[in-house]
Write a protein that holds these residues in place. Sequence first.
Motif, PDB file in Angstrom:
ATOM      1  N   LYS A   1      21.266 -27.849  -7.707  1.00 28.00           N
ATOM      2  CA  LYS A   1      19.941 -28.479  -7.688  1.00 28.00           C
ATOM      3  C   LYS A   1      19.699 -29.478  -8.813  1.00 28.00           C
ATOM      4  O   LYS A   1      18.697 -30.160  -8.828  1.00 28.00           O
ATOM      5  N   ALA A   2      20.622 -29.503  -9.792  1.00 28.64           N
ATOM      6  CA  ALA A   2      20.405 -30.422 -10.915  1.00 28.64           C
ATOM      7  C   ALA A   2      20.578 -31.861 -10.453  1.00 28.64           C
ATOM      8  O   ALA A   2      21.422 -32.153  -9.608  1.00 28.64           O
ATOM      9  N   ASN A   3      19.763 -32.738 -10.995  1.00 27.91           N
ATOM     10  CA  ASN A   3      19.900 -34.161 -10.700  1.00 27.91           C
ATOM     11  C   ASN A   3      21.220 -34.652 -11.304  1.00 27.91           C
ATOM     12  O   ASN A   3      21.418 -34.580 -12.521  1.00 27.91           O
ATOM     13  N   PRO A   4      22.158 -35.125 -10.450  1.00 20.17           N
ATOM     14  CA  PRO A   4      23.496 -35.447 -10.941  1.00 20.17           C
ATOM     15  C   PRO A   4      23.499 -36.486 -12.066  1.00 20.17           C
ATOM     16  O   PRO A   4      24.308 -36.391 -12.994  1.00 20.17           O
ATOM     17  N   LYS A   5      22.588 -37.445 -12.000  1.00 19.34           N
ATOM     18  CA  LYS A   5      22.589 -38.485 -13.039  1.00 19.34           C
ATOM     19  C   LYS A   5      22.174 -37.890 -14.386  1.00 19.34           C
ATOM     20  O   LYS A   5      22.788 -38.148 -15.419  1.00 19.34           O
ATOM     21  N   ALA A   6      21.151 -37.022 -14.346  1.00 16.92           N
ATOM     22  CA  ALA A   6      20.699 -36.378 -15.582  1.00 16.92           C
ATOM     23  C   ALA A   6      21.828 -35.529 -16.169  1.00 16.92           C
ATOM     24  O   ALA A   6      22.054 -35.541 -17.392  1.00 16.92           O
ATOM     25  N   VAL A   7      22.544 -34.806 -15.321  1.00 17.36           N
ATOM     26  CA  VAL A   7      23.655 -33.968 -15.799  1.00 17.36           C
ATOM     27  C   VAL A   7      24.682 -34.839 -16.513  1.00 17.36           C
ATOM     28  O   VAL A   7      25.124 -34.528 -17.628  1.00 17.36           O
ATOM     29  N   ASN A   8      25.041 -35.944 -15.888  1.00 17.30           N
ATOM     30  CA  ASN A   8      26.025 -36.864 -16.474  1.00 17.30           C
ATOM     31  C   ASN A   8      25.594 -37.367 -17.837  1.00 17.30           C
ATOM     32  O   ASN A   8      26.367 -37.330 -18.804  1.00 17.30           O
ATOM     33  N   ASP A   9      24.343 -37.827 -17.877  1.00 13.72           N
ATOM     34  CA  ASP A   9      23.843 -38.408 -19.130  1.00 13.72           C
ATOM     35  C   ASP A   9      23.854 -37.380 -20.251  1.00 13.72           C
ATOM     36  O   ASP A   9      24.333 -37.653 -21.368  1.00 13.72           O
TER      37      ASP A   9
ATOM     38  N   PRO B   1      38.826 -38.139 -21.228  1.00 14.93           N
ATOM     39  CA  PRO B   1      37.433 -38.229 -20.753  1.00 14.93           C
ATOM     40  C   PRO B   1      37.301 -38.054 -19.233  1.00 14.93           C
ATOM     41  O   PRO B   1      36.229 -37.731 -18.737  1.00 14.93           O
ATOM     42  N   ARG B   2      38.425 -38.234 -18.497  1.00 15.38           N
ATOM     43  CA  ARG B   2      38.362 -38.048 -17.042  1.00 15.38           C
ATOM     44  C   ARG B   2      37.962 -36.621 -16.672  1.00 15.38           C
ATOM     45  O   ARG B   2      37.411 -36.376 -15.616  1.00 15.38           O
ATOM     46  N   MET B   3      38.246 -35.690 -17.614  1.00 13.64           N
ATOM     47  CA  MET B   3      37.925 -34.271 -17.429  1.00 13.64           C
ATOM     48  C   MET B   3      36.424 -33.994 -17.275  1.00 13.64           C
ATOM     49  O   MET B   3      36.025 -32.891 -16.895  1.00 13.64           O
ATOM     50  N   ALA B   4      35.602 -34.998 -17.632  1.00 17.05           N
ATOM     51  CA  ALA B   4      34.144 -34.794 -17.598  1.00 17.05           C
ATOM     52  C   ALA B   4      33.661 -34.287 -16.257  1.00 17.05           C
ATOM     53  O   ALA B   4      32.711 -33.505 -16.165  1.00 17.05           O
ATOM     54  N   GLY B   5      34.368 -34.704 -15.203  1.00 17.08           N
ATOM     55  CA  GLY B   5      33.996 -34.280 -13.843  1.00 17.08           C
ATOM     56  C   GLY B   5      33.977 -32.762 -13.712  1.00 17.08           C
ATOM     57  O   GLY B   5      33.131 -32.189 -13.018  1.00 17.08           O
ATOM     58  N   TRP B   6      34.895 -32.120 -14.407  1.00 16.93           N
ATOM     59  CA  TRP B   6      34.962 -30.652 -14.340  1.00 16.93           C
ATOM     60  C   TRP B   6      33.663 -30.037 -14.880  1.00 16.93           C
ATOM     61  O   TRP B   6      33.115 -29.108 -14.309  1.00 16.93           O
ATOM     62  N   PHE B   7      33.178 -30.629 -15.991  1.00 19.87           N
ATOM     63  CA  PHE B   7      31.922 -30.121 -16.600  1.00 19.87           C
ATOM     64  C   PHE B   7      30.732 -30.326 -15.656  1.00 19.87           C
ATOM     65  O   PHE B   7      29.893 -29.453 -15.507  1.00 19.87           O
ATOM     66  N   VAL B   8      30.707 -31.511 -15.027  1.00 16.97           N
ATOM     67  CA  VAL B   8      29.611 -31.786 -14.078  1.00 16.97           C
ATOM     68  C   VAL B   8      29.606 -30.711 -13.001  1.00 16.97           C
ATOM     69  O   VAL B   8      28.565 -30.115 -12.684  1.00 16.97           O
ATOM     70  N   GLY B   9      30.793 -30.419 -12.485  1.00 20.46           N
ATOM     71  CA  GLY B   9      30.918 -29.400 -11.443  1.00 20.46           C
ATOM     72  C   GLY B   9      30.380 -28.053 -11.906  1.00 20.46           C
ATOM     73  O   GLY B   9      29.641 -27.382 -11.172  1.00 20.46           O
ATOM     74  N   GLN B  10      30.721 -27.657 -13.135  1.00 15.20           N
ATOM     75  CA  GLN B  10      30.285 -26.364 -13.669  1.00 15.20           C
ATOM     76  C   GLN B  10      28.763 -26.297 -13.807  1.00 15.20           C
ATOM     77  O   GLN B  10      28.140 -25.307 -13.453  1.00 15.20           O
ATOM     78  N   VAL B  11      28.200 -27.404 -14.297  1.00 14.64           N
ATOM     79  CA  VAL B  11      26.744 -27.420 -14.495  1.00 14.64           C
ATOM     80  C   VAL B  11      26.037 -27.368 -13.133  1.00 14.64           C
ATOM     81  O   VAL B  11      25.058 -26.635 -12.960  1.00 14.64           O
ATOM     82  N   MET B  12      26.561 -28.108 -12.157  1.00 12.90           N
ATOM     83  CA  MET B  12      25.967 -28.102 -10.822  1.00 12.90           C
ATOM     84  C   MET B  12      26.020 -26.689 -10.249  1.00 12.90           C
ATOM     85  O   MET B  12      25.064 -26.201  -9.641  1.00 12.90           O
ATOM     86  N   LYS B  13      27.146 -26.025 -10.467  1.00 14.95           N
ATOM     87  CA  LYS B  13      27.323 -24.666  -9.975  1.00 14.95           C
ATOM     88  C   LYS B  13      26.269 -23.759 -10.617  1.00 14.95           C
ATOM     89  O   LYS B  13      25.604 -22.974  -9.927  1.00 14.95           O
ATOM     90  N   ALA B  14      26.129 -23.916 -11.937  1.00 10.11           N
ATOM     91  CA  ALA B  14      25.201 -23.051 -12.674  1.00 10.11           C
ATOM     92  C   ALA B  14      23.753 -23.261 -12.210  1.00 10.11           C
ATOM     93  O   ALA B  14      22.938 -22.345 -12.279  1.00 10.11           O
ATOM     94  N   THR B  15      23.455 -24.479 -11.719  1.00  7.70           N
ATOM     95  CA  THR B  15      22.067 -24.745 -11.294  1.00  7.70           C
ATOM     96  C   THR B  15      21.925 -24.653  -9.778  1.00  7.70           C
ATOM     97  O   THR B  15      20.931 -25.110  -9.217  1.00  7.70           O
ATOM     98  N   GLY B  16      22.915 -24.082  -9.124  1.00  4.05           N
ATOM     99  CA  GLY B  16      22.832 -23.935  -7.660  1.00  4.05           C
ATOM    100  C   GLY B  16      22.799 -25.275  -6.951  1.00  4.05           C
ATOM    101  O   GLY B  16      22.200 -25.407  -5.877  1.00  4.05           O
TER     102      GLY B  16
END
Length: 492
Positions: A476-484, A459-474
């Motif tokens: 601008k995505a709200n980090p808490k919403a991305v996590n949830d 589950p520690r790998m989740a950080g990688w996904f957060v990074g990818q989603v943030m990248k995809a949204t430039g």
Amino acid sequence: MYEEARETDPKKYIAGAAGDWELVVGLEVHAQISSKSKLFSGASAEYGGEPNDHVSIVDAAMPGMLPVINEFCVRQAVKTGLGLKAQINLRSVFDRKNYFYPDLPQGYQISQFKDPIVGPGTVLLDMKDGARVEIGIERLHMEQDAGKSIHDQHPSKTYVDLNRSGVALMEIVSLPDIRSSEEARAYVTKLRSILRYLGTCDGNMEEGSMRADVNVSVRRPGDPFGTRCEIKNVNSIRYVGQAIEYEARRQIDILEEGGSIDQETRLFDPKSGKTRAMRSKEEAHDYRYFPDPDLLPLEFTREWVDEIAAELPELPDEKRARLMSDYGLSAYDAGVLVADQASSAYFEKVATGRNAKLAVNWVMGDLSASANEKNVGLDQVGISPDQLGGLIDLIEDKTISGKIAKDVFEILLAEGGDPRTIVEDKGLKQVTDTGAIEAAVDEVIAANPDKVAEVREKPRMAGWFVGQVMKATGGKANPKAVNDILKAKLGL
Ligand code: ADP
Ligand code: MG
């Protein structure tokens, strides 16, 4: 008189070839009183001007001239005394200090000797390591400045410029309570800051508005005070430190070789970083002080002093305490901010009515870093309190993330503008629309089936996904919403 002087923290001892030494320093600071006219004449006290432009018959010491005390200068000296928490003497006496010098046409300087206008006071220092050090003030007295001899304009002549002749000075004498070059620098810095808050001296050392005579001696810990040397007219805070370091070492070397220190007056040469002898105490003048018969003793009432006390501004120590309690600033940050009046005013404009923690972080973080880089005060960086405050509002109302805020800060620095407009124009708004974030999350999951399998194990790998989603949204995505959303979709 100096017996109760403080002891040194053994950590501050200076190591000699044979055992430790303790440094003892006392400073006599000459501060030019901020005033339009001179201490005993109506001539301008302004800095600069053509030579001898600001000279009245009193300053030129024409026969029959009579000095008349400038009430505003007295008020400034009293104000300074109050700012130093010092005793104000309702009766003081002006004395003549007699000596010959070509730029002193009177043949004496009017000063105060036995009965100064201000008696004992204190200056508090906040050291980097968190220590609070109290330095005693012995006295503050008023005196006239002398003129200036100019030696470098003619091969065989010396010119005299009397513009400074008669300008009002305060001499502020410390007890020999200072125990290191850092303390000496902190003392001059604090004193200058107090004078500037009070508006009684502009503290511009480059223009000679403030200069220090630095008295230095060394002794074996616990011994009586050693013989001191006095380094005259040091005109920068850095030089005060350098002069003390050099002088302490010089004295220690002499004493360790079995020699003794001659009480003498020395000069600091900034080019070599060394001090050299100017005159020994044997050649010192006998000034033949006596009360100036042209001036009555200076007397005023307690009520007049109270009136001045009521007008005092909030001073650095009080302001520091207030910033700590009002905004939760650390002692160190508060100390840094209040050292400069404009910087602390800037901070308060940003912090008032806003999230104090965010304001502290931005002012002490990015803004201070830019100020240090440019070597200017916080108010000179080029971002106004309204602009920085606006930026903080955007973080606070979640329009942008802290990360995007850093980019907006850089844009403000480079181009100026209104933070909200910048965010709108450049499309930097944080995406809180869960639909848009969900779409981005879905895309990343669909494109990376191998990573999806991995993250279920680790589950520690989740950080990688957060990074990818943030990248995809430039970003601008709200980090808490991305996590949830990620956690829900990945079943973590
Ligand atoms: P003077 O008027 O002859 O210069 P003072 O006794 O008024 O002498 O002292 C002037 C300054 O020297 C004060 O700031 C005082 O703290 C400092 N001072 C006095 N004795 C020593 C010492 N032994 N070592 C370092 N500083 C000293
Ligand atoms: Mg002296």
